[in-house]
Design a protein around this motif. Sequence first.
Motif, short mmCIF file in Angstrom:
data_model
loop_
_atom_site.label_atom_id
_atom_site.label_comp_id
_atom_site.label_asym_id
_atom_site.label_seq_id
_atom_site.Cartn_x
_atom_site.Cartn_y
_atom_site.Cartn_z
N ARG A 15 0.80 -1.23 0.00
CA ARG A 15 0.00 0.00 0.00
C ARG A 15 0.83 1.29 0.00
N PRO A 16 1.92 1.38 0.77
CA PRO A 16 2.69 2.64 0.76
C PRO A 16 3.20 3.05 -0.62
N TYR A 17 3.36 2.11 -1.52
CA TYR A 17 3.88 2.40 -2.85
C TYR A 17 2.79 2.81 -3.84
N PHE A 18 1.53 2.57 -3.48
CA PHE A 18 0.42 2.83 -4.41
C PHE A 18 -0.66 3.72 -3.80
N ASN A 20 -1.58 6.68 -4.06
CA ASN A 20 -2.31 7.60 -4.95
C ASN A 20 -2.77 6.96 -6.24
N ASP A 21 -2.72 5.65 -6.31
CA ASP A 21 -3.13 4.93 -7.51
C ASP A 21 -4.61 4.56 -7.40
N ASP A 22 -5.42 5.08 -8.32
CA ASP A 22 -6.87 4.84 -8.26
C ASP A 22 -7.24 3.37 -8.38
N ASP A 23 -6.58 2.65 -9.27
CA ASP A 23 -6.90 1.22 -9.42
C ASP A 23 -6.54 0.43 -8.16
N PHE A 24 -5.42 0.78 -7.55
CA PHE A 24 -5.05 0.11 -6.30
C PHE A 24 -6.08 0.42 -5.22
N ASN A 25 -6.44 1.70 -5.08
CA ASN A 25 -7.42 2.08 -4.05
C ASN A 25 -8.77 1.44 -4.30
N TRP A 26 -9.15 1.28 -5.56
CA TRP A 26 -10.40 0.58 -5.91
C TRP A 26 -10.36 -0.85 -5.37
N PHE A 38 -14.44 -1.66 7.24
CA PHE A 38 -15.11 -0.57 6.56
C PHE A 38 -14.40 0.78 6.70
N LYS A 39 -13.69 1.01 7.78
CA LYS A 39 -12.98 2.27 7.94
C LYS A 39 -11.89 2.39 6.88
N GLU A 40 -11.09 1.35 6.71
CA GLU A 40 -10.03 1.35 5.71
C GLU A 40 -10.61 1.42 4.31
N ALA A 41 -11.73 0.72 4.10
CA ALA A 41 -12.37 0.73 2.79
C ALA A 41 -12.85 2.14 2.43
N GLU A 42 -13.49 2.81 3.38
CA GLU A 42 -13.96 4.17 3.14
C GLU A 42 -12.80 5.09 2.78
N GLU A 43 -11.72 5.00 3.53
CA GLU A 43 -10.55 5.84 3.25
C GLU A 43 -10.01 5.57 1.84
N ALA A 44 -9.94 4.32 1.45
CA ALA A 44 -9.44 3.97 0.12
C ALA A 44 -10.36 4.50 -0.97
N PHE A 45 -11.66 4.32 -0.79
CA PHE A 45 -12.61 4.80 -1.80
C PHE A 45 -12.56 6.32 -1.94
N LEU A 46 -12.40 7.02 -0.84
CA LEU A 46 -12.38 8.48 -0.90
C LEU A 46 -11.09 9.02 -1.51
N GLN A 47 -10.05 8.21 -1.61
CA GLN A 47 -8.81 8.64 -2.25
C GLN A 47 -8.86 8.52 -3.77
N ILE A 48 -9.89 7.87 -4.28
CA ILE A 48 -10.03 7.70 -5.73
C ILE A 48 -10.43 9.04 -6.34
N SER A 49 -9.72 9.43 -7.40
CA SER A 49 -10.03 10.70 -8.05
C SER A 49 -10.57 10.52 -9.47
N GLU A 51 -12.98 10.06 -12.23
CA GLU A 51 -14.42 10.26 -12.31
C GLU A 51 -15.16 9.03 -12.85
N LYS A 52 -14.50 8.28 -13.71
CA LYS A 52 -15.13 7.07 -14.24
C LYS A 52 -15.40 6.08 -13.10
N HIS A 53 -14.43 5.92 -12.21
CA HIS A 53 -14.63 5.04 -11.05
C HIS A 53 -15.74 5.60 -10.15
N LYS A 54 -15.73 6.89 -9.94
CA LYS A 54 -16.69 7.52 -9.02
C LYS A 54 -18.12 7.45 -9.51
N GLN A 55 -18.34 7.27 -10.79
CA GLN A 55 -19.68 7.16 -11.35
C GLN A 55 -20.17 5.72 -11.43
#
Length: 137
Positions: A15-18, A20-26, A38-49, A51-55
């Motif tokens: 994780r420390p190496y990725f 800011n990687d959207d696919d990794f956070n997904w 769920f806490k870690e999952a929420e943090e990972a999802f909120l780091q995704i930038s 827009e295709k993933h967010k929709q």
Amino acid sequence: MKQFDDVLVYLKSIRPYFINDDDFNWNFGIASAAAKEFKEAEEAFLQISNEKHKQDYCYLSWLCKCYIMNFKPHLAWEMYINMETSNESLSLLNLIANDCYKMGQFYYSAKAFDVLERLDPDPEFWEGKRGAAIGVF
């Protein structure tokens, strides 16, 4: 194979190496949520930038579930309110109604069941709304 705990051992190690990687956070978000972290999952999802993933409905439903499980049902409700009316928004509303009920967040469960019952007078929605209203009181 649904071995999410094993997957998380590996993902947490890299994780420390990725971070800011959207696919990794997904992937990390979904694996964490599936493992009920769920806490870690929420943090990972909120780091995704991306827009295709967010929709994507998968993203929206997992993030909504994380909000509910982390006792933030108002954020899940806001997600539903900001969606356009569709089959996906009804599925999200159903998720909110049932998961909030399970977590004892009866106010938002009652709101969701009320909307569902107005759209479809199914007796299950009436029962859910009635149970959630009793839970509020």
